[in-house]
Design an enzyme around this catalytic site. Sequence first.
Site, PDB file in Angstrom:
ATOM      1  N   CYS A  94     -36.036   2.894 -25.367  1.00  0.00           N
ATOM      2  CA  CYS A  94     -36.029   2.414 -26.749  1.00  0.00           C
ATOM      3  C   CYS A  94     -34.661   2.612 -27.392  1.00  0.00           C
ATOM      4  CB  CYS A  94     -37.108   3.137 -27.554  1.00  0.00           C
ATOM      5  SG  CYS A  94     -37.401   2.438 -29.196  1.00  0.00           S
ATOM      6  N   CYS A 193     -44.130   7.502 -31.378  1.00  0.00           N
ATOM      7  CA  CYS A 193     -44.609   6.625 -32.442  1.00  0.00           C
ATOM      8  C   CYS A 193     -45.886   5.914 -32.029  1.00  0.00           C
ATOM      9  CB  CYS A 193     -43.523   5.621 -32.816  1.00  0.00           C
ATOM     10  SG  CYS A 193     -42.932   4.590 -31.455  1.00  0.00           S
TER      11      CYS A 193
END
Length: 356
Positions: A94, A193
């Site tokens: 990410c 997340c």
Amino acid sequence: MNKVVVGLSGGVDSSVAAAILHHQGYQVEGLTLWLMKGKGQCCSEGMVDAARICEQLGIPHHIVDSRDVFQANIVDYLVAGYSDGITPLPCSQCNKAVKFGPMLQYARSNLGIDKIATGHYARISYNAETDRYQLRRAVDLNKDQTYFLYDLSQELLAGSVFPLGEKHKTETRQIAAEFGLKTADKPESMDLCLVESNGSMRAFLDKYIAPKKGDIVDRSGKVLGQHDGIHHYTIGQRKGLGIAAAEPLYVIGLDAVNNRVIVGDRNCADQTECTVGRVNWVSIAPPSAPIRAQVQIRYRSPAVPVTVIPLWGDGQDAHPTRVKLVFDEPQFSITPGQAAVWYDGDILLGGGIIER
């Protein structure tokens, strides 16, 4: 030269990074990436808090819709990995593919700004002799996040600033309070997340991977129990196996082809070496011979002595994108899909993804 775009997640760390740079006289602009489709803490509450911080500091705030990029690079990447019997590490993927690269590109193309900053606990230095930027551990070793940043390129390091690299977390909270930031008392984000937005990694994966019953077997192939999907298991796992044994059993292998979970005793989970692919050499040029280093095979594991052996491809002139790690002492639960990151003291030399 004094303009910078700060990636704002809505948390205290990125808020303080923006406040520090603003206080130092930089022309700061905030940038928040909208990452997740549907409701998610990072992308609903986080965007609101990031907007409030920008309003409080009197700086512009930009929101970039990165949901499709996040879906392709993180969600699809995770689902494919777990389906194949590995345990992917989403954060390093990410950082490079979703955050740092796109943020720097947006800053340059849309805002005419060549620098981005984040609230990561890490440091960057420049070595004039080697003409390379070096990624170094943060002063606060308990918060050091270089493990997740090993895949950043020289270009991304050259364009990045880490204002919290010299700070301890307690100092960050204190600075937030001194500036009166609205995020000063915001609780720490304790999980991925995707986990926070779905409740658990199992719940997230069950949205994408259908249950598929199979056998739990020992090393000889003897059936000891049943499972409802190999994506619910990871190497080194002991709890939740649902089988009785005279001694504790650990997951030592995931056989995606035959849909089997393989278990064994503690010694079976220890390994003396592994291969690592997709290697990124960070602070040094790719070596032509084995080097000594200290390696982390998980974020919270201690760095242990290792010999890093470059594995050359078809041509001797190509950079080694795979290495073999030979540990001084056997290591427990070396997990395919996770990152192995090696250091020389506080300098991150390189890292990659552990293969089977």
